[in-house]
Scaffold this motif. Structure first.
Motif, short mmCIF file in Angstrom:
data_model
loop_
_atom_site.label_atom_id
_atom_site.label_comp_id
_atom_site.label_asym_id
_atom_site.label_seq_id
_atom_site.Cartn_x
_atom_site.Cartn_y
_atom_site.Cartn_z
N TRP A 1 1.04 -0.66 -0.01
CA TRP A 1 -0.43 0.40 -0.25
C TRP A 1 0.66 1.10 0.17
CZ3 TRP A 1 -3.50 0.64 5.15
CH2 TRP A 1 -3.87 2.05 5.10
N LEU A 2 2.11 1.27 0.63
CA LEU A 2 3.14 2.48 1.37
C LEU A 2 3.25 2.71 -0.65
CD1 LEU A 2 4.26 2.81 4.54
CD2 LEU A 2 3.17 4.26 3.08
N ASN B 1 -13.13 10.13 0.54
CA ASN B 1 -12.48 10.13 -0.31
C ASN B 1 -13.42 9.34 -1.63
OD1 ASN B 1 -10.37 12.02 -0.88
ND2 ASN B 1 -8.75 10.53 0.88
N ARG C 1 -12.05 9.61 7.02
CA ARG C 1 -11.26 10.08 5.32
C ARG C 1 -11.68 9.64 4.36
NH1 ARG C 1 -10.87 14.76 3.87
NH2 ARG C 1 -10.13 15.03 2.58
N PHE D 1 -8.64 7.70 10.31
CA PHE D 1 -9.22 7.23 9.38
C PHE D 1 -9.34 6.74 8.20
CE2 PHE D 1 -6.47 4.03 6.03
CZ PHE D 1 -5.84 4.30 5.94
N ILE E 1 1.43 11.41 4.58
CA ILE E 1 1.53 9.77 3.86
C ILE E 1 -0.18 10.11 4.59
CG2 ILE E 1 1.71 7.89 5.31
CD1 ILE E 1 4.77 9.00 5.02
N PHE E 2 -0.77 10.22 5.80
CA PHE E 2 -2.19 10.44 5.92
C PHE E 2 -2.78 10.22 5.12
CE2 PHE E 2 -6.06 11.01 8.33
CZ PHE E 2 -6.00 10.34 9.20
N GLU E 3 -2.87 11.37 4.32
CA GLU E 3 -4.12 11.72 3.43
C GLU E 3 -3.64 10.69 2.45
OE1 GLU E 3 -6.25 13.71 3.74
OE2 GLU E 3 -7.22 13.79 1.58
N GLY E 4 -2.58 10.58 1.47
CA GLY E 4 -1.95 9.52 0.36
C GLY E 4 -2.40 8.54 0.76
N MET E 5 -2.36 7.70 1.72
CA MET E 5 -2.90 6.64 1.60
C MET E 5 -4.40 6.47 2.18
SD MET E 5 0.07 5.13 4.60
CE MET E 5 -0.27 3.50 3.99
N THR F 1 1.09 4.24 -2.36
CA THR F 1 1.37 5.28 -2.74
C THR F 1 2.07 6.34 -2.71
OG1 THR F 1 -0.44 4.79 -0.91
CG2 THR F 1 0.19 6.66 -0.38
N LEU F 2 3.03 6.13 -2.50
CA LEU F 2 4.62 7.53 -2.49
C LEU F 2 5.37 7.45 -3.29
CD1 LEU F 2 5.40 6.99 1.55
CD2 LEU F 2 4.13 8.46 0.55
#
Lengths: 389, 211
Positions: free
Chosen positions: A302-303, A373, A369, A366, B15-19, A306-307
């Motif tokens: 997942w990370l 989204n 949020r 989380f 990171i919180f928002e992106g994840m 995302t990044l």
């Protein structure tokens, strides 16, 4: 196993050796299967994260894609570039594989399912994974290719830098448990979340975060995938590799994902601990352990999707300016915390409970949020008519 | 020093928002259309693929302004040749002959207006050859804009695989239609010639009479 072999008419030594070889092959096969399956899992999950489907043609829902990939790679021509160091070029992938496969010795599959519970287990773990950097550097150097060399150099710089914060952050659980053996570390934690190492104190949480970031970097995964940055270095250290050797590199990369998940689970997330009544059900503890590992692997994937990738200077900044001081603070903070709360077990458990509640609160935030989204995402893109006249 | 801690908090926040975004994306609709298995030219059939499964994505077939392969409605075409002139790469070829005068109307009987003059379009010529070379065409849409009666339009079709390049030339007028039109044109011409001859003869006789 040895007894069965001896009853077939073998002497003790050859029976032992044969038994070892058989166990090795079995573990290697399991290991290879895990590595292969993880490639498909990663590709599927990344597909869903990008509103795609991912591979879904080979086998039910694409689950046999890894076999197809493997067979294809094995049947490819094994090219060795001219001007390369042939010997190093040939053995480099196996160093990578060995570095990852070696961890299977102390891999705590369950509370009592472990190949060898060495008393320096954790130390062995972080030492043997360092072999990977030698393999990567060898591959980069021997390829006689500038991209490969750059990739190898970056990898060496990165892994050496991140070994330090990772090692420092792992001192915190060692400080609490007072042992380096994997079995001992797992046994010192309970089965309930607030008994886990991660929620013991603010400093263990800090050390968990540092360890997680650092191990991501050591596994060369995406926010830190500079060694094989496709957009910059073609394919980094494995630019010149083809066929089976390339497959070995990739196998070790995805198996490393599993190994990382296992280490994180064993040290911070309570391993395969079971409630007292279920004591002795090893297969259940293996299942619990694998469940937690797959959760950690999911977070790692997942990370990755995302990044975006770091720049090399940002990478070094993160290691030396942020993670290393934080690791030192965590280490000394935990030492002081242990002295301060020594003799007050109730206070310690209250703090652990509060930490867990904070974590739950963050999770709730989380998911709220996520819901926002999700609502925005499901608005149709071309439900509105565009007019061009 | 404050910038240092700001960096850390910013890092965790992003990171919180992106994840949360990537996690939400896991449960959002998949946009992939498994193309050869679904007919993506129509909004209705895109909803079901060959296995009867329903597609749930947000893409809804080809958009209305999609510029696919050209199609010509010969019943509306006045063979004016404007599209042929508008085409920058000359992939449209039109030959035309005279035909009976005909006020154009659509299927319901409503008259079709010329887009530019806003008057009822009158057909005086018919095409004996209307070829569009889809292999040359670059789908710019200039011919569609030039057409006064909206006879030439873009469809939502885009698949046109053939083994032969000549198959890419779309022929809208068949040989029979061509023969028929030519025959009719010859008749009309003969008629007109006869009329002319008659008129000329008449004029001559009147001249003679006058002389």
């Amino acid at each position: 196993m040895e007894k069965i072999l001896m009853s077939l008419g073998l002497d003790l030594i050859s029976a032992k050796v044969l038994a070892m070889i058989i166990v090795c092959i079995v573990v290697l096969l399991i290991f290879v299967t895990i590595g292969g399956v993880l490639t498909v899992v990663e590709r599927r999950i990344s597909g869903f994260m990008q509103s795609r489907l991912g591979p879904n043609r080979v086998g039910p829902q694409g689950s046999l894609q890894w076999l197809a990939d493997g067979i294809k790679l094995i049947f490819k021509e094994d090219l060795i570039p001219t001007g390369s160091d042939r010997f190093l070029f040939r053995i480099a992938p196996y160093f990578c594989l060995l570095g990852v496969f070696g961890t299977m010795v102390v891999f705590p599959w369950g509370t009592d399912v472990i190949v060898a519970d060495l008393n320096i287990g954790l130390f062995y773990f972080i030492s043997i994974t360092s072999l990977v950097v030698i393999g990567v550097l060898m591959a980069g150097w021997s390829s006689n290719n500038k991209w490969a060399l750059l990739g190898g150099m970056r990898s060496a710089a990165q892994i050496v830098s991140y070994e330090i914060p990772v090692g420092m952050s792992l001192l915190v659980p060692i400080l609490i448990t007072g042992t380096l053996s994997m079995g001992g570390i797992v046994a010192s934690q309970g089965w309930l979340p607030w008994d886990w190492m991660i929620f013991q104190s603010p400093f263990t949480l800090m050390s968990f975060v540092i360890f997680f970031i650092g191990s991501l970097a050591e596994a060369n995964r995406t926010p830190f995938d500079l060694p094989e940055a496709e957009s910059e270095l073609v394919s980094g250290y494995c630019t010149e590799y083809t066929g089976f050797r390339y497959a070995v590199f990739f196998l070790s990369e995805w198996a490393n994902l599993f190994v990382l998940g296992g280490l994180t689970t064993a040290v911070y997330l309570g391993g395969g601990n079971l409630p007292g009544i279920l004591e002795g059900w090893s297969w259940l503890s293996v299942l619990v352990f694998l469940g937690k590992v797959s959760l950690v692997i999911f977070v790692l994937i997942w990370l990755r999707w995302t990044l975006p990738r770091f720049r090399i200077d940002q990478l070094m900044d993160l290691s030396w300016k942020y993670l290393l001081p934080a690791a030192l603070i965590a280490f000394f903070g935990q030492a002081l915390y242990m002295i301060a709360t020594n003799g007050y077990p109730l206070l310690q458990s209250i703090i652990a409970g509060v930490m867990f509640l904070l974590f739950l609160f963050m999770m709730v935030k989380f998911f709220i949020r996520v819901k926002v989204n999700l609502f925005e995402m499901n608005t149709p893109v071309n439900s509105r008519a565009t007019d061009v006249s | 020093m404050s910038a240092y801690f700001e960096n850390i908090t910013n890092g965790f926040k992003s990171i919180f928002e992106g994840m949360s975004i990537t996690f939400a994306a896991m449960f959002s609709r998949t946009e992939t259309v498994q193309y050869p298995e679904v007919d993506i030219t129509s909004n209705e059939s895109i909803r079901k693929d060959c296995k009867g499964k329903t597609y749930k994505g947000t893409l809804m077939g080809m958009p209305d302004n999609y510029r696919g392969i050209l199609n010509v409605d010969l019943s509306k075409c006045t063979a004016c040749g404007l599209c042929m002139k508008a085409c920058p790469i000359e992939c449209i070829i039109i030959n035309s002959v005279k035909c009976d005068k005909d006020k154009l109307a659509d299927a319901d009987g409503n008259p079709i207006n010329n887009r530019f003059t806003q008057k009822g379009a009158i057909k005086t010529r018919t095409s004996t050859r209307f070829d569009i070379n889809a292999g040359k065409c670059m789908y710019c849409g200039l011919c569609v804009m030039a057409c006064p009666t909206e006879a030439i339009v873009h469809t939502k079709r885009f698949e046109m695989n053939t083994e032969n390049l000549n198959d890419l030339v779309l022929r809208f007028v068949s040989d029979e239609q061509k023969e028929k039109a030519e025959k009719k044109a010859n008749e009309l011409e003969a008629e007109a010639a006869a009329k002319k001859a008659a008129k000329a003869a008449k004029e001559e006789t009147s001249k003679d009479e006058g002389a």
